[in-house]
Design a protein around this motif. Structure first.
Motif, short mmCIF file in Angstrom:
data_model
loop_
_atom_site.label_atom_id
_atom_site.label_comp_id
_atom_site.label_asym_id
_atom_site.label_seq_id
_atom_site.Cartn_x
_atom_site.Cartn_y
_atom_site.Cartn_z
N ALA A 1 85.98 32.81 18.66
CA ALA A 1 84.69 32.12 18.83
C ALA A 1 84.75 30.70 18.29
O ALA A 1 84.26 29.76 18.93
N GLN A 2 85.36 30.54 17.13
CA GLN A 2 85.47 29.20 16.55
C GLN A 2 86.37 28.30 17.40
O GLN A 2 86.03 27.16 17.68
N ALA A 3 87.49 28.83 17.84
CA ALA A 3 88.46 28.03 18.60
C ALA A 3 87.93 27.60 19.97
O ALA A 3 88.21 26.50 20.43
N ILE A 4 87.15 28.48 20.60
CA ILE A 4 86.69 28.16 21.96
C ILE A 4 85.23 27.71 22.01
O ILE A 4 84.64 27.58 23.08
N ASN A 5 84.65 27.51 20.83
CA ASN A 5 83.27 27.00 20.72
C ASN A 5 82.27 27.92 21.42
O ASN A 5 81.55 27.51 22.34
N LEU B 1 80.35 36.11 22.85
CA LEU B 1 81.76 36.42 23.01
C LEU B 1 82.02 37.92 22.93
O LEU B 1 82.89 38.45 23.64
N ALA B 2 81.26 38.63 22.12
CA ALA B 2 81.43 40.08 22.01
C ALA B 2 81.21 40.75 23.36
O ALA B 2 81.94 41.69 23.73
N ARG C 1 79.87 33.25 31.14
CA ARG C 1 80.71 34.41 30.82
C ARG C 1 82.11 34.25 31.40
O ARG C 1 83.11 34.58 30.74
N THR C 2 82.21 33.75 32.63
CA THR C 2 83.52 33.56 33.26
C THR C 2 84.29 32.48 32.51
O THR C 2 85.48 32.63 32.24
N ASN C 3 83.61 31.42 32.16
CA ASN C 3 84.22 30.33 31.40
C ASN C 3 84.76 30.86 30.07
O ASN C 3 85.90 30.59 29.69
N LEU C 4 83.94 31.62 29.36
CA LEU C 4 84.37 32.18 28.07
C LEU C 4 85.50 33.19 28.24
O LEU C 4 86.39 33.29 27.39
N ALA C 5 85.46 33.94 29.33
CA ALA C 5 86.53 34.92 29.58
C ALA C 5 87.87 34.22 29.73
O ALA C 5 88.87 34.63 29.12
N ILE D 1 95.11 23.42 19.62
CA ILE D 1 93.69 23.74 19.50
C ILE D 1 93.47 25.23 19.27
O ILE D 1 92.63 25.63 18.47
N LEU D 2 94.23 26.07 19.96
CA LEU D 2 93.96 27.51 19.98
C LEU D 2 94.81 28.35 19.04
O LEU D 2 94.51 29.52 18.83
N GLN D 3 95.84 27.80 18.48
CA GLN D 3 96.75 28.56 17.64
C GLN D 3 96.06 29.00 16.36
O GLN D 3 95.45 28.19 15.67
#
Length: 171
Positions: free
Chosen positions: A31-35, A41-42, A6-10, A139-141
């Motif tokens: 979700a797609q950009a950060i795998n 993610l919700a 969760r921290t990583n995804l945050a 990657i994230l744009q």
């Protein structure tokens, strides 16, 4: 020490928002950009919103964006928001059943070590992670290429072991 997913995804989500700072981003795109799974993610997005890191807009044309400037969001603050409720070790838990708890002197030392970990991240800001980082932007744009921006000088290393990225290294 190991950080939760969760921290990583945050942190990834906040970086995604910072790169797309002028856009209301969608959970699906993030979700797609950060795998990440959209369901997982919700939950992260919900907590980021409750903790005041992002602002969310519900509905068909909804999404989310940073609630504050990326330069005011400390990585240490984010990690504390997601990790501090989880005990680092059993003796930090309300349900401590360790038979040594009444005589062990390790707890204050571990407590200082955990706080030192967070403290080392207090001087690192979300903006430091994304500023002049063209690889990360690629990657994230969400949208197509943007006009390249000039890299402002990066803050000097404050002794925390987190030097900034030199502008010439980002090119």
């Amino acid at each position: 020490m190991r950080l939760t997913t969760r921290t990583n995804l945050a942190l990834r989500t906040l970086m995604f928002c910072a790169v797309n700072h002028d856009t209301l981003v969608r959970k699906q795109d993030a979700a797609q950009a950060i795998n990440a799974s959209e369901n997982h993610l919700a939950q992260v997005i919900n907590q980021l919103g409750q903790d005041g890191f992002i602002t969310t807009l519900r509905g068909r044309h909804g999404g989310f964006h940073l609630a504050r400037d990326a330069g005011s969001i400390s990585v240490g603050e984010v990690f504390r928001a997601f990790e501090s409720s989880l005990p680092f070790i059993e003796c930090f838990s309300d349900t401590n059943t360790c038979p040594l708890k009444d005589h062990c002197v390790m707890r204050p030392h571990l407590s200082r070590a955990v706080e030192a970990f967070y403290g080392a991240l207090d001087d690192l800001y979300l903006s430091d992670l994304v500023r002049c980082n063209t690889g990360l932007e690629a990657i994230l744009q969400v949208e197509g290429p943007r006009v390249p921006k000039r890299c402002a000088p990066v803050r000097a290393n404050t002794g925390t072991g987190f030097p900034g990225i030199a502008p010439e290294a980002a090119a």
